[in-house]
Write a protein that holds these residues in place. Sequence first.
Motif, PDB file in Angstrom:
ATOM      1  N   MET A   1       7.864  10.494  -4.661  1.00 48.27           N
ATOM      2  CA  MET A   1       8.612   9.069  -3.206  1.00 48.27           C
ATOM      3  C   MET A   1       7.858   9.667  -2.132  1.00 48.27           C
ATOM      4  O   MET A   1       7.624  10.519  -2.100  1.00 48.27           O
ATOM      5  N   LEU A   2       7.226   8.836  -1.229  1.00 43.61           N
ATOM      6  CA  LEU A   2       6.826   8.957  -0.584  1.00 43.61           C
ATOM      7  C   LEU A   2       6.781   8.036   0.468  1.00 43.61           C
ATOM      8  O   LEU A   2       6.792   6.452   0.265  1.00 43.61           O
ATOM      9  N   GLN A   3       7.042   7.922   1.131  1.00 47.53           N
ATOM     10  CA  GLN A   3       7.054   7.539   2.987  1.00 47.53           C
ATOM     11  C   GLN A   3       6.473   7.811   4.040  1.00 47.53           C
ATOM     12  O   GLN A   3       5.611   9.016   3.807  1.00 47.53           O
ATOM     13  N   PHE A   4       5.788   6.898   4.563  1.00 47.88           N
ATOM     14  CA  PHE A   4       4.909   6.896   5.933  1.00 47.88           C
ATOM     15  C   PHE A   4       5.379   5.738   7.114  1.00 47.88           C
ATOM     16  O   PHE A   4       6.326   5.118   6.644  1.00 47.88           O
ATOM     17  N   VAL A   5       5.363   6.989   8.014  1.00 45.12           N
ATOM     18  CA  VAL A   5       6.105   6.638   8.794  1.00 45.12           C
ATOM     19  C   VAL A   5       4.752   6.346  10.463  1.00 45.12           C
ATOM     20  O   VAL A   5       4.353   7.128  10.504  1.00 45.12           O
ATOM     21  N   VAL A   6       4.578   5.322  11.218  1.00 44.47           N
ATOM     22  CA  VAL A   6       4.265   4.885  11.771  1.00 44.47           C
ATOM     23  C   VAL A   6       4.449   4.838  12.864  1.00 44.47           C
ATOM     24  O   VAL A   6       5.408   3.787  13.089  1.00 44.47           O
ATOM     25  N   LEU A  20      -2.625  -0.089   5.464  1.00 41.77           N
ATOM     26  CA  LEU A  20      -1.832   0.668   4.223  1.00 41.77           C
ATOM     27  C   LEU A  20      -0.773  -0.202   3.341  1.00 41.77           C
ATOM     28  O   LEU A  20      -0.634   0.549   2.334  1.00 41.77           O
ATOM     29  N   HIS A  21      -0.432  -0.901   3.734  1.00 44.61           N
ATOM     30  CA  HIS A  21       0.589  -1.709   3.028  1.00 44.61           C
ATOM     31  C   HIS A  21      -0.245  -2.639   1.890  1.00 44.61           C
ATOM     32  O   HIS A  21      -0.065  -2.669   0.695  1.00 44.61           O
ATOM     33  N   ASP A  22      -1.469  -3.027   2.919  1.00 46.62           N
ATOM     34  CA  ASP A  22      -2.148  -3.798   1.276  1.00 46.62           C
ATOM     35  C   ASP A  22      -3.188  -3.244   0.234  1.00 46.62           C
ATOM     36  O   ASP A  22      -3.285  -2.896  -0.424  1.00 46.62           O
ATOM     37  N   PHE A  23      -3.402  -1.585   0.974  1.00 46.30           N
ATOM     38  CA  PHE A  23      -4.149  -0.681   0.111  1.00 46.30           C
ATOM     39  C   PHE A  23      -2.923  -0.394  -1.005  1.00 46.30           C
ATOM     40  O   PHE A  23      -3.924  -0.901  -2.548  1.00 46.30           O
ATOM     41  N   VAL A  24      -1.347  -0.339  -0.931  1.00 41.90           N
ATOM     42  CA  VAL A  24      -0.951  -0.208  -2.192  1.00 41.90           C
ATOM     43  C   VAL A  24      -0.368  -0.875  -2.318  1.00 41.90           C
ATOM     44  O   VAL A  24      -0.694  -0.804  -3.945  1.00 41.90           O
ATOM     45  N   SER A  25      -0.329  -2.139  -2.441  1.00 43.94           N
ATOM     46  CA  SER A  25       0.022  -3.264  -3.131  1.00 43.94           C
ATOM     47  C   SER A  25      -0.651  -3.677  -3.993  1.00 43.94           C
ATOM     48  O   SER A  25      -0.670  -4.785  -5.244  1.00 43.94           O
ATOM     49  N   GLU A  26      -1.910  -3.668  -3.851  1.00 40.83           N
ATOM     50  CA  GLU A  26      -3.601  -4.242  -4.074  1.00 40.83           C
ATOM     51  C   GLU A  26      -4.418  -3.403  -4.656  1.00 40.83           C
ATOM     52  O   GLU A  26      -4.760  -3.767  -5.366  1.00 40.83           O
ATOM     53  N   ASP A  27      -4.443  -2.471  -4.263  1.00 36.37           N
ATOM     54  CA  ASP A  27      -5.415  -1.477  -4.714  1.00 36.37           C
ATOM     55  C   ASP A  27      -5.175  -0.549  -5.399  1.00 36.37           C
ATOM     56  O   ASP A  27      -5.225   0.081  -6.787  1.00 36.37           O
ATOM     57  N   LEU A  28      -3.782   0.094  -5.097  1.00 35.09           N
ATOM     58  CA  LEU A  28      -3.959   1.674  -5.588  1.00 35.09           C
ATOM     59  C   LEU A  28      -2.691   1.237  -6.572  1.00 35.09           C
ATOM     60  O   LEU A  28      -2.669   1.794  -8.038  1.00 35.09           O
ATOM     61  N   VAL A  29      -2.124   0.358  -6.599  1.00 33.84           N
ATOM     62  CA  VAL A  29      -0.848  -0.001  -7.800  1.00 33.84           C
ATOM     63  C   VAL A  29      -1.818  -1.035  -9.423  1.00 33.84           C
ATOM     64  O   VAL A  29      -1.337  -0.757  -9.999  1.00 33.84           O
ATOM     65  N   LYS A  30      -3.148  -0.960  -9.023  1.00 28.43           N
ATOM     66  CA  LYS A  30      -4.271  -1.010  -9.925  1.00 28.43           C
ATOM     67  C   LYS A  30      -4.135   0.383 -10.860  1.00 28.43           C
ATOM     68  O   LYS A  30      -3.979   0.096 -12.285  1.00 28.43           O
ATOM     69  N   TYR A  32      -1.906   2.923 -10.689  1.00 29.44           N
ATOM     70  CA  TYR A  32      -0.978   3.333 -10.484  1.00 29.44           C
ATOM     71  C   TYR A  32      -0.062   2.158 -10.406  1.00 29.44           C
ATOM     72  O   TYR A  32       0.947   2.133  -9.470  1.00 29.44           O
ATOM     73  N   PRO A  33       0.554   1.280 -11.558  1.00 28.97           N
ATOM     74  CA  PRO A  33       1.242   0.477 -11.713  1.00 28.97           C
ATOM     75  C   PRO A  33       2.923   0.479 -11.064  1.00 28.97           C
ATOM     76  O   PRO A  33       3.270  -0.124 -10.044  1.00 28.97           O
ATOM     77  N   SER A  34       3.538   1.445 -11.050  1.00 28.11           N
ATOM     78  CA  SER A  34       4.840   2.162 -10.486  1.00 28.11           C
ATOM     79  C   SER A  34       4.930   2.248  -9.155  1.00 28.11           C
ATOM     80  O   SER A  34       5.570   2.934  -8.690  1.00 28.11           O
ATOM     81  N   VAL A  35       3.246   2.813  -8.275  1.00 28.45           N
ATOM     82  CA  VAL A  35       3.933   3.214  -7.667  1.00 28.45           C
ATOM     83  C   VAL A  35       3.977   2.629  -5.708  1.00 28.45           C
ATOM     84  O   VAL A  35       4.983   2.786  -5.330  1.00 28.45           O
ATOM     85  N   LYS A  40       6.893   3.526   0.665  1.00 30.27           N
ATOM     86  CA  LYS A  40       7.996   2.971   1.917  1.00 30.27           C
ATOM     87  C   LYS A  40       6.862   3.127   2.907  1.00 30.27           C
ATOM     88  O   LYS A  40       6.813   4.507   3.105  1.00 30.27           O
ATOM     89  N   ILE A  41       7.190   2.177   3.203  1.00 31.93           N
ATOM     90  CA  ILE A  41       6.364   2.447   5.265  1.00 31.93           C
ATOM     91  C   ILE A  41       6.669   2.139   6.108  1.00 31.93           C
ATOM     92  O   ILE A  41       7.813   0.584   6.049  1.00 31.93           O
ATOM     93  N   SER A  42       7.449   2.374   7.148  1.00 32.29           N
ATOM     94  CA  SER A  42       7.779   2.450   7.915  1.00 32.29           C
ATOM     95  C   SER A  42       7.218   2.090   9.273  1.00 32.29           C
ATOM     96  O   SER A  42       6.416   2.735  10.141  1.00 32.29           O
ATOM     97  N   LEU A  43       7.457   1.157  10.724  1.00 30.90           N
ATOM     98  CA  LEU A  43       6.792   1.431  11.895  1.00 30.90           C
ATOM     99  C   LEU A  43       8.243   1.468  13.034  1.00 30.90           C
ATOM    100  O   LEU A  43       9.450   0.737  12.640  1.00 30.90           O
TER     101      LEU A  43
END
Length: 107
Positions: A1-6, A20-30, A32-35, A40-43
């Motif tokens: 599990m990986l958490q980013f806190v901005v 960061l959200h766009d990178f994870v949900s649009e690019d990284l999932v291609k 690593y689909p389970s990522v 989790k991203i928090s601000l």
Amino acid sequence: MLQFVVVGGGPTGVEFAAELHDFVSEDLVKLYPSVKDLVKISLLMATDHILNMFDKRITTFAEEKFHRDGIDLRTGAMVVKVSDKEISTKVIKTGYVFMLDFDKTLG
């Protein structure tokens, strides 16, 4: 599990969290689909709203977009301490100190 806190809800913090959200949900999932379920991203923002230097309509739009995207937005939370295991925030309205524990936040 990986958490980013901005920390900070000004233009830079908001843009970084959104990208960061766009990178994870649009690019990284291609690759690593389970990522998507493991990130989790928090601000954190000390004042009541993000982007408070702009028109209220922009602030409202950004906050609603973060909510729709699943970005954890915590306003009124001033960061008081950062360590390798947790981030301590002080709730501005109550003075209560809350800790984000990296080992337990997602699970």
